[in-house]
Every structure is written in structure tokens, then in C-alpha cells.
Design a protein around this motif. Sequence first.
Motif, short mmCIF file in Angstrom:
data_model
loop_
_atom_site.label_atom_id
_atom_site.label_comp_id
_atom_site.label_asym_id
_atom_site.label_seq_id
_atom_site.Cartn_x
_atom_site.Cartn_y
_atom_site.Cartn_z
N SER A 67 0.85 -1.18 0.00
CA SER A 67 0.00 0.00 0.00
C SER A 67 0.89 1.23 0.00
O SER A 67 2.07 1.15 0.35
N PRO A 68 0.37 2.41 -0.39
CA PRO A 68 1.19 3.62 -0.35
C PRO A 68 1.79 3.89 1.03
O PRO A 68 2.90 4.40 1.14
N GLU A 69 1.04 3.52 2.08
CA GLU A 69 1.53 3.77 3.44
C GLU A 69 2.74 2.91 3.78
O GLU A 69 3.53 3.26 4.66
N GLU A 70 2.90 1.80 3.08
CA GLU A 70 4.01 0.89 3.36
C GLU A 70 5.25 1.23 2.54
O GLU A 70 6.31 0.66 2.78
N MET A 71 5.11 2.16 1.60
CA MET A 71 6.25 2.56 0.78
C MET A 71 7.02 3.69 1.45
O MET A 71 6.52 4.34 2.37
N SER A 72 8.23 3.91 0.97
CA SER A 72 9.01 5.05 1.44
C SER A 72 8.29 6.34 1.09
O SER A 72 7.62 6.45 0.06
N ARG A 73 8.46 7.34 1.97
CA ARG A 73 7.83 8.64 1.72
C ARG A 73 8.40 9.32 0.48
O ARG A 73 7.82 10.27 -0.03
N VAL A 74 9.54 8.82 -0.02
CA VAL A 74 10.09 9.37 -1.25
C VAL A 74 9.18 9.04 -2.43
O VAL A 74 9.02 9.85 -3.35
N PHE A 75 8.56 7.84 -2.41
CA PHE A 75 7.79 7.37 -3.55
C PHE A 75 6.28 7.32 -3.31
O PHE A 75 5.51 7.33 -4.27
N SER A 76 5.85 7.24 -2.06
CA SER A 76 4.42 7.04 -1.79
C SER A 76 3.51 8.10 -2.40
O SER A 76 2.40 7.76 -2.85
N PRO A 77 3.92 9.41 -2.49
CA PRO A 77 3.02 10.38 -3.11
C PRO A 77 2.77 10.11 -4.60
O PRO A 77 1.81 10.64 -5.17
N PHE A 78 3.63 9.29 -5.22
CA PHE A 78 3.53 9.04 -6.66
C PHE A 78 3.03 7.63 -6.95
O PHE A 78 3.29 7.08 -8.02
N TYR A 79 2.32 7.05 -5.99
CA TYR A 79 1.89 5.65 -6.12
C TYR A 79 1.08 5.43 -7.39
O TYR A 79 1.36 4.50 -8.17
N ASN A 80 0.07 6.24 -7.63
CA ASN A 80 -0.78 6.05 -8.82
C ASN A 80 0.00 6.28 -10.11
O ASN A 80 -0.20 5.56 -11.10
N LEU A 81 0.90 7.26 -10.11
CA LEU A 81 1.72 7.51 -11.29
C LEU A 81 2.64 6.32 -11.57
O LEU A 81 2.84 5.93 -12.73
N LEU A 82 3.19 5.74 -10.52
CA LEU A 82 4.07 4.59 -10.69
C LEU A 82 3.31 3.41 -11.27
O LEU A 82 3.87 2.64 -12.08
N ARG A 83 2.07 3.23 -10.89
CA ARG A 83 1.25 2.16 -11.47
C ARG A 83 1.08 2.37 -12.96
O ARG A 83 1.16 1.42 -13.76
N LYS A 84 0.82 3.61 -13.37
CA LYS A 84 0.65 3.89 -14.79
C LYS A 84 1.95 3.64 -15.56
O LYS A 84 1.94 3.09 -16.66
N ILE A 85 3.08 4.05 -14.96
CA ILE A 85 4.37 3.82 -15.61
C ILE A 85 4.65 2.33 -15.74
O ILE A 85 5.09 1.85 -16.81
N ARG A 86 4.36 1.57 -14.69
CA ARG A 86 4.58 0.12 -14.76
C ARG A 86 3.72 -0.52 -15.84
O ARG A 86 4.19 -1.38 -16.60
N ASP A 87 2.47 -0.11 -15.95
CA ASP A 87 1.58 -0.68 -16.97
C ASP A 87 2.10 -0.39 -18.36
O ASP A 87 2.00 -1.24 -19.26
N LEU A 88 2.67 0.79 -18.58
CA LEU A 88 3.24 1.13 -19.88
C LEU A 88 4.51 0.33 -20.15
O LEU A 88 4.75 -0.11 -21.28
N LEU A 89 5.33 0.13 -19.12
CA LEU A 89 6.57 -0.62 -19.29
C LEU A 89 6.31 -2.08 -19.63
O LEU A 89 7.08 -2.71 -20.36
N TRP A 90 5.22 -2.63 -19.10
CA TRP A 90 4.91 -4.04 -19.32
C TRP A 90 4.69 -4.36 -20.80
O TRP A 90 4.91 -5.50 -21.22
N VAL A 91 4.22 -3.40 -21.59
CA VAL A 91 3.90 -3.67 -23.00
C VAL A 91 5.10 -3.45 -23.92
O VAL A 91 5.00 -3.68 -25.13
N LEU A 92 6.23 -3.03 -23.38
CA LEU A 92 7.41 -2.78 -24.20
C LEU A 92 8.17 -4.08 -24.46
O LEU A 92 8.26 -4.95 -23.59
N SER A 93 8.71 -4.20 -25.65
CA SER A 93 9.60 -5.32 -25.94
C SER A 93 10.97 -5.05 -25.33
O SER A 93 11.25 -3.94 -24.85
#
Length: 274
Positions: A233-259
Motif C-alpha cells: 500500500s502507499p503507506e508501506e512505501m518510502s515517503r520518497v515514492f508514496s506520493p507518486f503511487y498512482n503515477l508509478l502504477r501507470k508507468i509500470r503498466d506502460l513498461l509491461w507492453v514494451l519489448s
Amino acid sequence: PRLLSQFFFADERVTRVVAEINGLDAELDPQQYLVLLNQLHVSQAHLLAVLERIMEECIPTQRHSRDYLVKFPEELLVDNLGNHMLFAAECLLAGTFLEMEESDGAQLRPQARNLLCSLELVRTVLREQSLSQPSSYPEPVRAVLIQFDRLFAEFELSYVSSLVAVKSPDEIYRQQEIIVLFCETVERALHLGYLTQEMIDGYEPLLMFTIPRLAIISGLLIYPEGPLSLERSPEEMSRVFSPFYNLLRKIRDLLWVLSAEELCLLERSLCTAE
């Protein structure tokens, strides 16, 4: 060059400035009072610096642990932190509760009193030793230094903890996870040729942008169970990254489709783009 001799003259300067302050009417000459206060601050800082070197020489294996410093916010870890602690102890003993509630200050007063009494004992013992045998540290000298070092560390931790929220063990562990991620990212980037050792050795400014960018990709794809794990959960992540939790999910979804080729091209572009 002997540290005890240096301590003697540093102690003399502190004593002289304190005497001048005590003999001055601050209301009649406020400007001179401020000048003397600054001189006291500088001379005390020098005295503590010499004392620190003496403890490193005299009791290097008996120093009180300073592991608690990793819990402090980075902005507090400055060179003059020790001098600030000494000033805080003096204020508490005088009944002035700077930056804290009166109840918290009252609880810290006994520690402040013990610390300042210990410092006075250290000053007396080291002055006497500097005048008799400035090249040796007999057991009584070592004993008062060990006691002062312990009291100073205990007061420092208590005082800072009363002012700010110190890092919890979980926060420290998450911070260490990020350090490991960045190290593994650099190692991988060197292996793939994205970076060169010369860039790192030369402190190439571009690395300030390149390494965090590559670390995000590494954390999402290469080391998905690390500090960027989105299974947390965002609360379990470092405070460096937790504010960008939703953005990181979008980035991961985009990375998954790359060759593999597209991912390599993306990472190379992140090493050059501004």
C-alpha cells in the motif's frame, strides 16, 4: 601539537569570554553583548571540537553508540549539532524552553543539568592533566570522558526526539532499500553500457537525473519486490515514492507492453534526455 595543550587554550578562551559577558550590562551595551555571545558560540564550538578529538584518541573503543543519528532528519545533521545541544542544555537549565513545550523542557532539565555538570568536570580534569602530564590519559581522565560521552549522547537523542519525529526502524529500513536499489541500478547500467565508470568517477552532473530515472524502471520491472513494489500500500512505501503511487502504477503498466528492444531504447534515451 598535543591535544591536551590545545584543550587548555580553548578552555581559556571560553572562560575569558564568559567572564566578559558576566561583567557586561547587556541593557547598556546590547551591541557588545551580541558580539560576545557570538564569540562564546565560536569558542565553545572549538572547545567541543578539540574535546571530540581527545575522546577519539583516548577512548576510541569506548565511545557511546551514535547509531541513533540515522533516525534524525537530514537537515539536523550539521557540523555544529553538538554546539547546539550544549546551548540547548544551558537554556533548559536556565528555565528557557526553546522550540518545545514547557512540560517537555521540564522533563529534560535533569539530563541537561547532568550533562553540564559532567562537562565542567571534564574541563577541570583535562586542565589539570594538561598542566601536569599533557601526553597521557590516566584512568580517572578516561572515566570522566566516558561518562561525558554517554550523557551527551543520551541528551542529544532525548532533546531531538522531543522536537521532531525521528525515523522509525521501518522508515530506516525502507531508506536502506532505496540505497540498495540505486546501487543495483548503477551496477546494471554499467553492465549494459548505459553509464561508464569515468562518468561516475568524474561526478558527471547528468547522473543526478539519469540514475533516479533508471532506478524507477529497475524498481518496477527488474526488482519488483523492492522499495517500488506496488503490491504494498502507499503507506508501506518510502515517503520518497508514496506520493507518486498512482503515477508509478501507470508507468509500470506502460513498461509491461514494451519489448526488450523498446525497453533498451527507452533506458538509453533516459541517459541522455534533459
